[in-house]
Design a protein around this motif. Structure first.
Motif, PDB file in Angstrom:
ATOM      1  N   VAL A 170       0.849  -1.192   0.000  1.00  0.00           N
ATOM      2  CA  VAL A 170       0.000   0.000   0.000  1.00  0.00           C
ATOM      3  C   VAL A 170       0.884   1.241   0.000  1.00  0.00           C
ATOM      4  O   VAL A 170       2.117   1.155   0.046  1.00  0.00           O
ATOM      5  CB  VAL A 170      -0.956  -0.005   1.214  1.00  0.00           C
ATOM      6  CG1 VAL A 170      -1.965  -1.136   1.095  1.00  0.00           C
ATOM      7  CG2 VAL A 170      -0.188  -0.112   2.530  1.00  0.00           C
ATOM      8  N   ARG A 171       0.230   2.398  -0.059  1.00  0.00           N
ATOM      9  CA  ARG A 171       0.985   3.649  -0.159  1.00  0.00           C
ATOM     10  C   ARG A 171       1.975   3.808   1.001  1.00  0.00           C
ATOM     11  O   ARG A 171       3.102   4.287   0.831  1.00  0.00           O
ATOM     12  CB  ARG A 171       0.021   4.836  -0.188  1.00  0.00           C
ATOM     13  CG  ARG A 171       0.693   6.165  -0.501  1.00  0.00           C
ATOM     14  CD  ARG A 171      -0.316   7.286  -0.550  1.00  0.00           C
ATOM     15  NE  ARG A 171      -1.398   7.015  -1.494  1.00  0.00           N
ATOM     16  CZ  ARG A 171      -1.307   7.219  -2.808  1.00  0.00           C
ATOM     17  NH1 ARG A 171      -0.194   7.706  -3.319  1.00  0.00           N
ATOM     18  NH2 ARG A 171      -2.345   6.961  -3.591  1.00  0.00           N
ATOM     19  N   ASP A 172       1.562   3.390   2.197  1.00  0.00           N
ATOM     20  CA  ASP A 172       2.385   3.591   3.397  1.00  0.00           C
ATOM     21  C   ASP A 172       3.492   2.562   3.566  1.00  0.00           C
ATOM     22  O   ASP A 172       4.389   2.759   4.385  1.00  0.00           O
ATOM     23  CB  ASP A 172       1.513   3.572   4.651  1.00  0.00           C
ATOM     24  CG  ASP A 172       0.557   4.755   4.722  1.00  0.00           C
ATOM     25  OD1 ASP A 172       0.844   5.781   4.075  1.00  0.00           O
ATOM     26  OD2 ASP A 172      -0.467   4.646   5.413  1.00  0.00           O
TER      27      ASP A 172
ATOM     28  N   GLU B 115      -4.576   2.279   5.176  1.00  0.00           N
ATOM     29  CA  GLU B 115      -3.499   2.545   6.139  1.00  0.00           C
ATOM     30  C   GLU B 115      -2.730   1.260   6.428  1.00  0.00           C
ATOM     31  O   GLU B 115      -3.279   0.168   6.392  1.00  0.00           O
ATOM     32  CB  GLU B 115      -4.116   3.113   7.423  1.00  0.00           C
ATOM     33  CG  GLU B 115      -3.109   3.681   8.417  1.00  0.00           C
ATOM     34  CD  GLU B 115      -2.538   2.614   9.348  1.00  0.00           C
ATOM     35  OE1 GLU B 115      -1.380   2.764   9.776  1.00  0.00           O
ATOM     36  OE2 GLU B 115      -3.252   1.625   9.623  1.00  0.00           O
ATOM     37  N   LEU B 116      -1.444   1.385   6.724  1.00  0.00           N
ATOM     38  CA  LEU B 116      -0.536   0.240   6.776  1.00  0.00           C
ATOM     39  C   LEU B 116      -1.000  -0.825   7.776  1.00  0.00           C
ATOM     40  O   LEU B 116      -1.039  -2.021   7.452  1.00  0.00           O
ATOM     41  CB  LEU B 116       0.876   0.719   7.117  1.00  0.00           C
ATOM     42  CG  LEU B 116       1.985  -0.322   7.059  1.00  0.00           C
ATOM     43  CD1 LEU B 116       2.084  -0.959   5.674  1.00  0.00           C
ATOM     44  CD2 LEU B 116       3.328   0.321   7.428  1.00  0.00           C
ATOM     45  N   TYR B 117      -1.343  -0.436   8.989  1.00  0.00           N
ATOM     46  CA  TYR B 117      -1.725  -1.438   9.980  1.00  0.00           C
ATOM     47  C   TYR B 117      -3.175  -1.920   9.790  1.00  0.00           C
ATOM     48  O   TYR B 117      -3.535  -2.996  10.268  1.00  0.00           O
ATOM     49  CB  TYR B 117      -1.466  -0.932  11.393  1.00  0.00           C
ATOM     50  CG  TYR B 117      -0.011  -1.110  11.770  1.00  0.00           C
ATOM     51  CD1 TYR B 117       0.423  -2.239  12.459  1.00  0.00           C
ATOM     52  CD2 TYR B 117       0.953  -0.184  11.368  1.00  0.00           C
ATOM     53  CE1 TYR B 117       1.760  -2.420  12.776  1.00  0.00           C
ATOM     54  CE2 TYR B 117       2.293  -0.364  11.668  1.00  0.00           C
ATOM     55  CZ  TYR B 117       2.699  -1.483  12.376  1.00  0.00           C
ATOM     56  OH  TYR B 117       4.034  -1.681  12.668  1.00  0.00           O
ATOM     57  N   GLU B 118      -3.986  -1.148   9.062  1.00  0.00           N
ATOM     58  CA  GLU B 118      -5.272  -1.671   8.610  1.00  0.00           C
ATOM     59  C   GLU B 118      -5.043  -2.767   7.573  1.00  0.00           C
ATOM     60  O   GLU B 118      -5.776  -3.769   7.534  1.00  0.00           O
ATOM     61  CB  GLU B 118      -6.123  -0.549   8.015  1.00  0.00           C
ATOM     62  CG  GLU B 118      -6.714   0.395   9.038  1.00  0.00           C
ATOM     63  CD  GLU B 118      -7.756  -0.280   9.926  1.00  0.00           C
ATOM     64  OE1 GLU B 118      -8.582  -1.056   9.404  1.00  0.00           O
ATOM     65  OE2 GLU B 118      -7.731  -0.034  11.159  1.00  0.00           O
ATOM     66  N   ALA B 119      -4.043  -2.592   6.738  1.00  0.00           N
ATOM     67  CA  ALA B 119      -3.688  -3.630   5.767  1.00  0.00           C
ATOM     68  C   ALA B 119      -3.227  -4.894   6.484  1.00  0.00           C
ATOM     69  O   ALA B 119      -3.579  -6.016   6.088  1.00  0.00           O
ATOM     70  CB  ALA B 119      -2.596  -3.118   4.829  1.00  0.00           C
ATOM     71  N   LEU B 120      -2.450  -4.730   7.559  1.00  0.00           N
ATOM     72  CA  LEU B 120      -2.029  -5.886   8.354  1.00  0.00           C
ATOM     73  C   LEU B 120      -3.249  -6.598   8.939  1.00  0.00           C
ATOM     74  O   LEU B 120      -3.343  -7.830   8.898  1.00  0.00           O
ATOM     75  CB  LEU B 120      -1.083  -5.442   9.466  1.00  0.00           C
ATOM     76  CG  LEU B 120      -0.702  -6.519  10.497  1.00  0.00           C
ATOM     77  CD1 LEU B 120      -0.002  -7.692   9.833  1.00  0.00           C
ATOM     78  CD2 LEU B 120       0.167  -5.918  11.595  1.00  0.00           C
TER      79      LEU B 120
ATOM     80  N   VAL C 281       6.177  -5.856   8.797  1.00  0.00           N
ATOM     81  CA  VAL C 281       5.640  -4.582   8.339  1.00  0.00           C
ATOM     82  C   VAL C 281       6.813  -3.641   8.109  1.00  0.00           C
ATOM     83  O   VAL C 281       7.677  -3.480   8.980  1.00  0.00           O
ATOM     84  CB  VAL C 281       4.669  -3.973   9.376  1.00  0.00           C
ATOM     85  CG1 VAL C 281       4.166  -2.614   8.896  1.00  0.00           C
ATOM     86  CG2 VAL C 281       3.490  -4.914   9.633  1.00  0.00           C
ATOM     87  N   VAL C 282       6.851  -3.026   6.922  1.00  0.00           N
ATOM     88  CA  VAL C 282       7.929  -2.097   6.564  1.00  0.00           C
ATOM     89  C   VAL C 282       7.303  -0.808   6.052  1.00  0.00           C
ATOM     90  O   VAL C 282       6.483  -0.840   5.119  1.00  0.00           O
ATOM     91  CB  VAL C 282       8.852  -2.686   5.483  1.00  0.00           C
ATOM     92  CG1 VAL C 282       9.992  -1.713   5.163  1.00  0.00           C
ATOM     93  CG2 VAL C 282       9.412  -4.032   5.916  1.00  0.00           C
TER      94      VAL C 282
END
Length: 252
Positions: free
Chosen positions: A9-11, A170-175, A200-201
């Motif tokens: 994702v973007r983040d 959002e990055l942790y929503e993706a997680l 997560v990076v």
């Protein structure tokens, strides 16, 4: 069997892999399938593997120890690849090298050469990228239109990603979505199971924001599984019953 997914994702990047392997119902083991190659601040790369464990381990060892470029004689590894694209090419070459060595023996025992990889990360000065490398050594790259890739037993977790995942999540929503996808797979396939390794990076950090193993009984993952099951039941109950009349009602 295995399930691994990568989300770009973007983040940043999320990679998730289970650890269950089996060679029959009475031979189930735990092996790490998510491997990280890192020089913090300069580059971080991660490989998740599916398929024959012996083959994937041979490919990873080849990439770690290196192999000679036939034109220059330079020893090529993932850690000295100048770009992510060339690193993905090296994974493909390593697969073909292992196939040339082990393929004939496998064919003689009627064993298929079965392996695939997710490869993601970033080298300082270039963009974050995510690839899926096939058994033949060729590969495809993740795009903003479909910002995730899967290998292994992917069909049970794909509907979750199809409905919820897009490039601006959002990055942790993706997680979280990736973990729900993993839970859906675990519920439908006994060949996929805990522990789960996650990475997560964040974009341009070139180091892990999170490198974690989820063990059996971990409170957050247990809660996520319970909440997702309850949410599905509630959604099902809130949808009106079909308005169609039965054959008996139609005749009356």
């Amino acid at each position: 069997m295995t399930y691994c997914c990568g989300i770009l994702v973007r983040d940043g990047l999320v990679m998730i892999a289970d650890t269950r392997t089996n060679a029959g119902l009475d031979n189930v083991s735990t092996f790490r399938k998510l491997h990280i190659f890192s020089n913090p601040g300069e580059r971080i790369m991660a490989i998740a593997s599916a398929g024959n464990l012996a083959i994937s381990q041979s490919v990873l060892s080849t990439l770690t120890e290196g192999f000679a470029d036939p034109n220059t004689g330079e020893v090529e590894t993932l850690m000295n690849a100048p770009t992510m694209f060339q690193a993905a090419q090296r994974i493909g070459r390593a697969i073909r090298l292992v196939h040339a060595t082990e393929g004939p023996a496998l064919r003689s025992e009627d064993v298929s050469f079965d392996v695939s990889f997710l490869f993601g990360g970033q080298i300082k000065g270039s963009r974050m990228r995510l690839f899926m490398v096939y058994t033949a050594g060729n590969f495809i790259e993740c795009t903003t239109d479909t910002p995730y890739l899967q290998i292994g037993e992917h069909k049970y977790g794909k509907p979750v990603l199809d409905r919820a995942m897009h490039y601006d999540v959002e990055l942790y929503e993706a997680l979280k979505t990736g973990l729900i996808s993993m839970d859906s797979t675990m519920r439908s396939n006994l060949g996929v199971g805990l522990p789960i390794d996650i990475l997560v990076v964040r974009t341009d950090a070139c180091e892990a924001d999170l490198n974690h193993r989820i063990e059996a009984g971990e409170p957050y993952f247990h809660d996520l599984r319970s909440r997702w099951s309850a949410a599905l039941r509630a959604a099902h109950q809130n949808i009106p019953r079909p308005p169609y009349k039965s054959e008996t009602e139609t005749k009356n």
